[in-house]
Scaffold this motif. Structure first.
Motif, PDB file in Angstrom:
ATOM      1  N   GLY A  21       0.786  -1.231   0.000  1.00 24.85           N
ATOM      2  CA  GLY A  21       0.000   0.000   0.000  1.00 24.85           C
ATOM      3  C   GLY A  21       0.819   1.283   0.000  1.00 24.85           C
ATOM      4  N   MET A  22       2.149   1.186  -0.076  1.00 26.55           N
ATOM      5  CA  MET A  22       3.006   2.365  -0.116  1.00 26.55           C
ATOM      6  C   MET A  22       2.752   3.108  -1.428  1.00 26.55           C
ATOM      7  SD  MET A  22       7.127   2.306   0.338  1.00 26.55           S
ATOM      8  CE  MET A  22       7.510   2.878   1.960  1.00 26.55           C
ATOM      9  N   THR A  23       2.628   4.425  -1.367  1.00 29.17           N
ATOM     10  CA  THR A  23       2.363   5.200  -2.585  1.00 29.17           C
ATOM     11  C   THR A  23       3.300   6.399  -2.678  1.00 29.17           C
ATOM     12  OG1 THR A  23       0.643   6.479  -1.466  1.00 29.17           O
ATOM     13  CG2 THR A  23      -0.083   4.545  -2.713  1.00 29.17           C
ATOM     14  N   PHE A  24       3.505   6.844  -3.926  1.00 30.17           N
ATOM     15  CA  PHE A  24       4.404   7.954  -4.236  1.00 30.17           C
ATOM     16  C   PHE A  24       3.714   8.902  -5.203  1.00 30.17           C
ATOM     17  CE2 PHE A  24       6.928   4.296  -3.165  1.00 30.17           C
ATOM     18  CZ  PHE A  24       7.961   4.795  -2.392  1.00 30.17           C
ATOM     19  N   ASP A  25       4.303  10.086  -5.352  1.00 24.17           N
ATOM     20  CA  ASP A  25       3.807  10.999  -6.383  1.00 24.17           C
ATOM     21  C   ASP A  25       4.184  10.437  -7.754  1.00 24.17           C
ATOM     22  OD1 ASP A  25       6.508  11.581  -6.711  1.00 24.17           O
ATOM     23  OD2 ASP A  25       6.334  13.674  -6.147  1.00 24.17           O
ATOM     24  N   ASP A  26       3.749  11.088  -8.823  1.00 24.69           N
ATOM     25  CA  ASP A  26       3.957  10.575 -10.177  1.00 24.69           C
ATOM     26  C   ASP A  26       5.428  10.400 -10.541  1.00 24.69           C
ATOM     27  OD1 ASP A  26       1.263  10.401 -10.586  1.00 24.69           O
ATOM     28  OD2 ASP A  26       1.095  12.339 -11.593  1.00 24.69           O
ATOM     29  N   ASP A  27       6.312  11.243 -10.003  1.00 25.39           N
ATOM     30  CA  ASP A  27       7.743  11.153 -10.289  1.00 25.39           C
ATOM     31  C   ASP A  27       8.479  10.179  -9.379  1.00 25.39           C
ATOM     32  OD1 ASP A  27       7.439  13.082 -12.261  1.00 25.39           O
ATOM     33  OD2 ASP A  27       7.949  14.734 -10.909  1.00 25.39           O
ATOM     34  N   LYS A  28       7.765   9.603  -8.426  1.00 30.46           N
ATOM     35  CA  LYS A  28       8.346   8.704  -7.417  1.00 30.46           C
ATOM     36  C   LYS A  28       9.462   9.381  -6.626  1.00 30.46           C
ATOM     37  CE  LYS A  28       6.973   4.280  -9.147  1.00 30.46           C
ATOM     38  NZ  LYS A  28       7.320   2.908  -9.340  1.00 30.46           N
ATOM     39  N   LYS A  29       9.326  10.687  -6.426  1.00 23.35           N
ATOM     40  CA  LYS A  29      10.319  11.430  -5.655  1.00 23.35           C
ATOM     41  C   LYS A  29       9.819  11.764  -4.255  1.00 23.35           C
ATOM     42  CE  LYS A  29      12.684  13.318  -9.620  1.00 23.35           C
ATOM     43  NZ  LYS A  29      13.131  14.483 -10.342  1.00 23.35           N
ATOM     44  N   LYS A  30       8.511  11.673  -4.079  1.00 26.72           N
ATOM     45  CA  LYS A  30       7.928  12.001  -2.779  1.00 26.72           C
ATOM     46  C   LYS A  30       6.983  10.882  -2.360  1.00 26.72           C
ATOM     47  CE  LYS A  30       5.203  15.489  -0.389  1.00 26.72           C
ATOM     48  NZ  LYS A  30       4.432  16.716  -0.533  1.00 26.72           N
ATOM     49  N   MET A  31       7.229  10.338  -1.144  1.00 26.39           N
ATOM     50  CA  MET A  31       6.360   9.292  -0.632  1.00 26.39           C
ATOM     51  C   MET A  31       5.094   9.932  -0.068  1.00 26.39           C
ATOM     52  SD  MET A  31       7.094   6.242   2.086  1.00 26.39           S
ATOM     53  CE  MET A  31       7.781   7.378   3.249  1.00 26.39           C
ATOM     54  N   LEU A  32       3.948   9.401  -0.465  1.00 24.67           N
ATOM     55  CA  LEU A  32       2.669   9.931  -0.012  1.00 24.67           C
ATOM     56  C   LEU A  32       2.080   9.111   1.125  1.00 24.67           C
ATOM     57  CD1 LEU A  32       1.131  10.658  -3.531  1.00 24.67           C
ATOM     58  CD2 LEU A  32       2.351  12.248  -2.017  1.00 24.67           C
ATOM     59  N   ASN A  33       2.385   7.806   1.159  1.00 22.62           N
ATOM     60  CA  ASN A  33       1.829   6.927   2.176  1.00 22.62           C
ATOM     61  C   ASN A  33       2.849   5.839   2.495  1.00 22.62           C
ATOM     62  OD1 ASN A  33       0.455   4.907   3.598  1.00 22.62           O
ATOM     63  ND2 ASN A  33      -1.443   5.202   2.469  1.00 22.62           N
ATOM     64  N   TRP A  34       3.179   5.652   3.779  1.00 17.80           N
ATOM     65  CA  TRP A  34       4.150   4.644   4.204  1.00 17.80           C
ATOM     66  C   TRP A  34       3.672   3.229   3.912  1.00 17.80           C
ATOM     67  CZ3 TRP A  34       9.024   4.977   6.076  1.00 17.80           C
ATOM     68  CH2 TRP A  34       9.469   6.236   6.464  1.00 17.80           C
ATOM     69  N   GLY A  35       2.368   3.021   3.815  1.00 17.83           N
ATOM     70  CA  GLY A  35       1.847   1.673   3.645  1.00 17.83           C
ATOM     71  C   GLY A  35       1.952   0.884   4.937  1.00 17.83           C
ATOM     72  N   GLU A  36       1.938  -0.441   4.820  1.00 24.08           N
ATOM     73  CA  GLU A  36       1.956  -1.307   6.002  1.00 24.08           C
ATOM     74  C   GLU A  36       2.650  -2.620   5.659  1.00 24.08           C
ATOM     75  OE1 GLU A  36      -2.209  -1.802   6.781  1.00 24.08           O
ATOM     76  OE2 GLU A  36      -2.538  -2.957   4.974  1.00 24.08           O
ATOM     77  N   LEU A  37       2.882  -3.420   6.674  1.00 29.37           N
ATOM     78  CA  LEU A  37       3.444  -4.748   6.444  1.00 29.37           C
ATOM     79  C   LEU A  37       2.403  -5.611   5.753  1.00 29.37           C
ATOM     80  CD1 LEU A  37       5.342  -5.336   9.790  1.00 29.37           C
ATOM     81  CD2 LEU A  37       6.288  -4.661   7.583  1.00 29.37           C
TER      82      LEU A  37
END
Length: 168
Positions: free
Chosen positions: A88-104
């Motif tokens: 569930g980890m997510t990033f912005d379109d450029d993959k330069k900024k993490m938007l959500n840490w996600g989970e195990l």
């Protein structure tokens, strides 16, 4: 020194590290450690090591654990590293900024490489855990002084990033 910025090649003064930035590849070549980092599938070679990196981006490296050059080492640690993300980890379109840490659990991008290492020892190979426990045997083809294997992070019991090549 093979550095030539017009060709996209930058080499350290010792010649042990070469960055081919047009191709997105980094090569390390020392007597006791050799390896590659690439962001695309590639066939890369350095003195005594050739690799077909089939699942990029990845990093592949071989390290002598007994202090001998890789060509005669009796115990070698191999890393095949790829991308590991949380579910569930997510990033912005450029993959330069993490938007959500996600989970195990952590999700490992499966890597695969066909490698040939020049080594004159009667080596065997195993996939190992992070603690060094041997998990399963890795077939190693021996032809003269070449040791060839297909490294795959997918195991019957899960996955791994590490292999041990050693004389028993």
């Amino acid at each position: 020194n093979r550095s030539d910025l017009s060709k996209g090649i930058l080499e350290t003064v010792t010649g042990e590290t070469t960055w081919q930035f047009n191709d997105g590849a980094l090569t390390v070549n020392t007597p006791r450690s050799k390896g590659f980092v690439t962001h695309q599938n590639a066939i890369l070679a350095t003195e005594g090591l050739q690799a077909n990196l089939e699942e990029a981006p990845c990093s592949l490296s071989f390290h002598s654990l007994d202090g001998k050059p890789l060509t005669g080492s009796r115990r070698i640690l191999v890393f095949l590293l790829t991308d590991v993300l949380n579910k569930g980890m997510t990033f912005d379109d450029d993959k330069k900024k993490m938007l959500n840490w996600g989970e195990l659990p952590h999700l490992l991008r499966a890597g695969k490489a066909t490698v040939t290492l020049r080594n004159d020892q009667p080596l065997k190979a195993w996939a190992i855990s992070a603690s060094g426990k041997r998990l399963e045997s890795v077939p190693l083809e021996i032809s003269g002084a070449d040791r060839k294997a297909v490294l795959n992070q997918r195991l019957a019991s899960g996955s791994t990033l590490f292999c041990e090549w050693a004389v028993e």
